[in-house]
Design a protein around this motif. Structure first.
Motif, PDB file in Angstrom:
ATOM      1  N   SER A   2      38.115  35.675  47.547  1.00  0.00           N
ATOM      2  CA  SER A   2      39.491  35.191  47.550  1.00  0.00           C
ATOM      3  C   SER A   2      40.346  36.116  46.689  1.00  0.00           C
ATOM      4  CB  SER A   2      39.567  33.748  47.030  1.00  0.00           C
ATOM      5  OG  SER A   2      39.075  33.673  45.720  1.00  0.00           O
ATOM      6  N   LEU A   3      41.606  36.146  47.045  1.00  0.00           N
ATOM      7  CA  LEU A   3      42.584  36.964  46.330  1.00  0.00           C
ATOM      8  C   LEU A   3      43.006  36.251  45.056  1.00  0.00           C
ATOM      9  CD1 LEU A   3      44.530  39.418  46.293  1.00  0.00           C
ATOM     10  CD2 LEU A   3      46.148  37.969  47.546  1.00  0.00           C
ATOM     11  N   VAL A   4      42.911  36.952  43.939  1.00  0.00           N
ATOM     12  CA  VAL A   4      43.351  36.413  42.650  1.00  0.00           C
ATOM     13  C   VAL A   4      44.756  36.921  42.332  1.00  0.00           C
ATOM     14  CG1 VAL A   4      42.896  36.358  40.166  1.00  0.00           C
ATOM     15  CG2 VAL A   4      40.989  36.241  41.782  1.00  0.00           C
ATOM     16  N   LYS A   5      44.951  38.239  42.525  1.00  0.00           N
ATOM     17  CA  LYS A   5      46.240  38.842  42.186  1.00  0.00           C
ATOM     18  C   LYS A   5      46.390  40.151  42.950  1.00  0.00           C
ATOM     19  CE  LYS A   5      48.847  40.624  38.255  1.00  0.00           C
ATOM     20  NZ  LYS A   5      48.834  40.942  36.837  1.00  0.00           N
ATOM     21  N   ALA A   6      47.607  40.454  43.348  1.00  0.00           N
ATOM     22  CA  ALA A   6      47.906  41.734  43.994  1.00  0.00           C
ATOM     23  C   ALA A   6      49.316  42.157  43.635  1.00  0.00           C
ATOM     24  CB  ALA A   6      47.768  41.635  45.508  1.00  0.00           C
ATOM     25  N   ASP A   7      49.453  43.399  43.202  1.00  0.00           N
ATOM     26  CA  ASP A   7      50.760  43.995  42.971  1.00  0.00           C
ATOM     27  C   ASP A   7      50.594  45.515  43.063  1.00  0.00           C
ATOM     28  OD1 ASP A   7      49.794  44.901  40.441  1.00  0.00           O
ATOM     29  OD2 ASP A   7      50.614  43.138  39.431  1.00  0.00           O
ATOM     30  N   ARG A   8      51.640  46.257  42.760  1.00  0.00           N
ATOM     31  CA  ARG A   8      51.580  47.718  42.908  1.00  0.00           C
ATOM     32  C   ARG A   8      50.596  48.374  41.937  1.00  0.00           C
ATOM     33  NH1 ARG A   8      54.106  50.458  46.534  1.00  0.00           N
ATOM     34  NH2 ARG A   8      54.494  52.300  45.277  1.00  0.00           N
ATOM     35  N   ASN A   9      50.171  47.640  40.930  1.00  0.00           N
ATOM     36  CA  ASN A   9      49.207  48.176  39.975  1.00  0.00           C
ATOM     37  C   ASN A   9      47.760  48.037  40.441  1.00  0.00           C
ATOM     38  OD1 ASN A   9      51.195  48.904  38.054  1.00  0.00           O
ATOM     39  ND2 ASN A   9      51.346  46.758  37.477  1.00  0.00           N
ATOM     40  N   GLY A  10      47.524  47.190  41.432  1.00  0.00           N
ATOM     41  CA  GLY A  10      46.171  47.003  41.933  1.00  0.00           C
ATOM     42  C   GLY A  10      45.951  45.627  42.497  1.00  0.00           C
ATOM     43  N   ILE A  11      44.690  45.329  42.739  1.00  0.00           N
ATOM     44  CA  ILE A  11      44.330  44.057  43.351  1.00  0.00           C
ATOM     45  C   ILE A  11      43.102  43.498  42.655  1.00  0.00           C
ATOM     46  CG2 ILE A  11      42.876  45.103  45.132  1.00  0.00           C
ATOM     47  CD1 ILE A  11      44.214  42.994  47.055  1.00  0.00           C
ATOM     48  N   GLU A  12      43.039  42.174  42.590  1.00  0.00           N
ATOM     49  CA  GLU A  12      41.886  41.512  41.994  1.00  0.00           C
ATOM     50  C   GLU A  12      41.362  40.468  42.975  1.00  0.00           C
ATOM     51  OE1 GLU A  12      40.533  39.598  37.735  1.00  0.00           O
ATOM     52  OE2 GLU A  12      42.648  40.033  38.096  1.00  0.00           O
ATOM     53  N   LEU A  13      40.061  40.521  43.226  1.00  0.00           N
ATOM     54  CA  LEU A  13      39.386  39.583  44.110  1.00  0.00           C
ATOM     55  C   LEU A  13      38.323  38.826  43.323  1.00  0.00           C
ATOM     56  CD1 LEU A  13      38.654  41.796  47.261  1.00  0.00           C
ATOM     57  CD2 LEU A  13      40.594  40.261  46.903  1.00  0.00           C
ATOM     58  N   GLU A  14      37.950  37.650  43.828  1.00  0.00           N
ATOM     59  CA  GLU A  14      36.850  36.901  43.235  1.00  0.00           C
ATOM     60  C   GLU A  14      35.872  36.501  44.327  1.00  0.00           C
ATOM     61  OE1 GLU A  14      37.139  33.969  39.854  1.00  0.00           O
ATOM     62  OE2 GLU A  14      36.744  32.605  41.535  1.00  0.00           O
ATOM     63  N   MET A  15      34.591  36.700  44.045  1.00  0.00           N
ATOM     64  CA  MET A  15      33.521  36.296  44.948  1.00  0.00           C
ATOM     65  C   MET A  15      32.744  35.178  44.246  1.00  0.00           C
ATOM     66  SD  MET A  15      30.455  38.617  46.598  1.00  0.00           S
ATOM     67  CE  MET A  15      29.802  39.073  44.985  1.00  0.00           C
ATOM     68  N   PRO A  16      32.798  33.957  44.789  1.00  0.00           N
ATOM     69  CA  PRO A  16      32.076  32.866  44.130  1.00  0.00           C
ATOM     70  C   PRO A  16      30.563  33.060  44.257  1.00  0.00           C
ATOM     71  CG  PRO A  16      33.015  32.121  46.201  1.00  0.00           C
ATOM     72  CD  PRO A  16      33.488  33.530  45.989  1.00  0.00           C
ATOM     73  N   TYR A  17      29.849  32.524  43.303  1.00  0.00           N
ATOM     74  CA  TYR A  17      28.388  32.564  43.382  1.00  0.00           C
ATOM     75  C   TYR A  17      27.958  31.707  44.567  1.00  0.00           C
ATOM     76  CZ  TYR A  17      23.498  32.334  42.073  1.00  0.00           C
ATOM     77  OH  TYR A  17      22.130  32.435  42.070  1.00  0.00           O
ATOM     78  N   THR A  69      23.108  43.632  36.162  1.00  0.00           N
ATOM     79  CA  THR A  69      23.134  42.591  37.185  1.00  0.00           C
ATOM     80  C   THR A  69      24.150  41.517  36.801  1.00  0.00           C
ATOM     81  OG1 THR A  69      21.316  41.422  36.080  1.00  0.00           O
ATOM     82  CG2 THR A  69      20.741  42.951  37.858  1.00  0.00           C
ATOM     83  N   ALA A  70      24.643  40.854  37.820  1.00  0.00           N
ATOM     84  CA  ALA A  70      25.559  39.734  37.588  1.00  0.00           C
ATOM     85  C   ALA A  70      24.748  38.521  37.130  1.00  0.00           C
ATOM     86  CB  ALA A  70      26.320  39.406  38.868  1.00  0.00           C
ATOM     87  N   GLN A  71      25.321  37.727  36.242  1.00  0.00           N
ATOM     88  CA  GLN A  71      24.660  36.520  35.775  1.00  0.00           C
ATOM     89  C   GLN A  71      24.682  35.471  36.883  1.00  0.00           C
ATOM     90  OE1 GLN A  71      26.572  35.237  32.174  1.00  0.00           O
ATOM     91  NE2 GLN A  71      26.272  37.202  31.169  1.00  0.00           N
ATOM     92  N   PRO A  72      23.541  34.811  37.133  1.00  0.00           N
ATOM     93  CA  PRO A  72      23.505  33.768  38.173  1.00  0.00           C
ATOM     94  C   PRO A  72      24.475  32.624  37.864  1.00  0.00           C
ATOM     95  CG  PRO A  72      21.289  34.363  37.451  1.00  0.00           C
ATOM     96  CD  PRO A  72      22.244  35.024  36.503  1.00  0.00           C
ATOM     97  N   ASP A  73      24.898  31.960  38.930  1.00  0.00           N
ATOM     98  CA  ASP A  73      25.749  30.766  38.865  1.00  0.00           C
ATOM     99  C   ASP A  73      27.167  31.014  38.352  1.00  0.00           C
ATOM    100  OD1 ASP A  73      23.722  28.975  39.834  1.00  0.00           O
ATOM    101  OD2 ASP A  73      22.783  29.120  37.847  1.00  0.00           O
ATOM    102  N   LYS A  74      27.586  32.288  38.313  1.00  0.00           N
ATOM    103  CA  LYS A  74      28.950  32.611  37.898  1.00  0.00           C
ATOM    104  C   LYS A  74      29.607  33.479  38.958  1.00  0.00           C
ATOM    105  CE  LYS A  74      28.233  32.638  32.892  1.00  0.00           C
ATOM    106  NZ  LYS A  74      28.380  33.448  31.675  1.00  0.00           N
ATOM    107  N   PRO A  75      30.912  33.296  39.188  1.00  0.00           N
ATOM    108  CA  PRO A  75      31.601  34.169  40.144  1.00  0.00           C
ATOM    109  C   PRO A  75      31.691  35.602  39.617  1.00  0.00           C
ATOM    110  CG  PRO A  75      33.174  32.771  39.006  1.00  0.00           C
ATOM    111  CD  PRO A  75      31.813  32.329  38.570  1.00  0.00           C
ATOM    112  N   VAL A  76      31.880  36.522  40.539  1.00  0.00           N
ATOM    113  CA  VAL A  76      32.083  37.931  40.186  1.00  0.00           C
ATOM    114  C   VAL A  76      33.504  38.297  40.579  1.00  0.00           C
ATOM    115  CG1 VAL A  76      31.351  40.313  40.577  1.00  0.00           C
ATOM    116  CG2 VAL A  76      29.646  38.472  40.534  1.00  0.00           C
ATOM    117  N   ARG A  77      34.203  38.954  39.695  1.00  0.00           N
ATOM    118  CA  ARG A  77      35.554  39.440  39.987  1.00  0.00           C
ATOM    119  C   ARG A  77      35.533  40.950  40.140  1.00  0.00           C
ATOM    120  NH1 ARG A  77      40.564  36.243  37.328  1.00  0.00           N
ATOM    121  NH2 ARG A  77      40.092  34.265  38.329  1.00  0.00           N
TER     122      ARG A  77
END
Length: 128
Positions: A2-17, A69-77
């Protein structure tokens, strides 16, 4: 994702666990391919934060440095920015993280090829 933030400086996405993304069932760690997909998507979308008009820009090259590695049970941004644009290429860089960008899971550097607006128009016509 999902989209968290987007502007001319960049974009941030989140992937849920999600258990379907697990690479190691014993530890619950997310598969590195899921992190790569997140970074490719984030870098690719960052291209459009800097474009004046929509055009096709497929991934030409993507390098991922998996730091830990990503920690289990937490989303990754993921955060990515397009830092240099030429007539034919767009260069991006990004980071995947959980707690803070200062504690990266992965770093990415991507190059995207500018195909142009005419290619977008012909693709839209083809699929109508």
């Amino acid at each position: 994702m999902s989209l968290v933030k987007a502007d001319r400086n960049g974009i941030e996405l989140e992937m849920p666990y999600d258990s379907r993304l697990i690479g190691n069932p014993e530890t619950g760690v997310i598969h590195s391919g899921a992190i790569t997909t997140l970074m490719d998507s984030c870098c690719g979308l960052a291209v459009f934060t800097r474009m004046e008009q929509l055009e096709a820009c497929p991934t030409l090259d993507l390098r991922i440095d998996h730091m830990t590695t990503a920690q289990p049970d937490k989303p990754v941004r993921a955060f990515a920015e397009a830092y240099h644009i030429t007539r034919s290429m767009v260069f991006t860089r990004g980071v995947a993280y959980q707690e803070s960008r200062d504690q990266p899971i992965a770093h990415a550097v991507g190059t995207f090829m500018r195909i142009g607006q005419n290619s977008m128009k012909s693709m839209q016509e083809r699929f109508q």
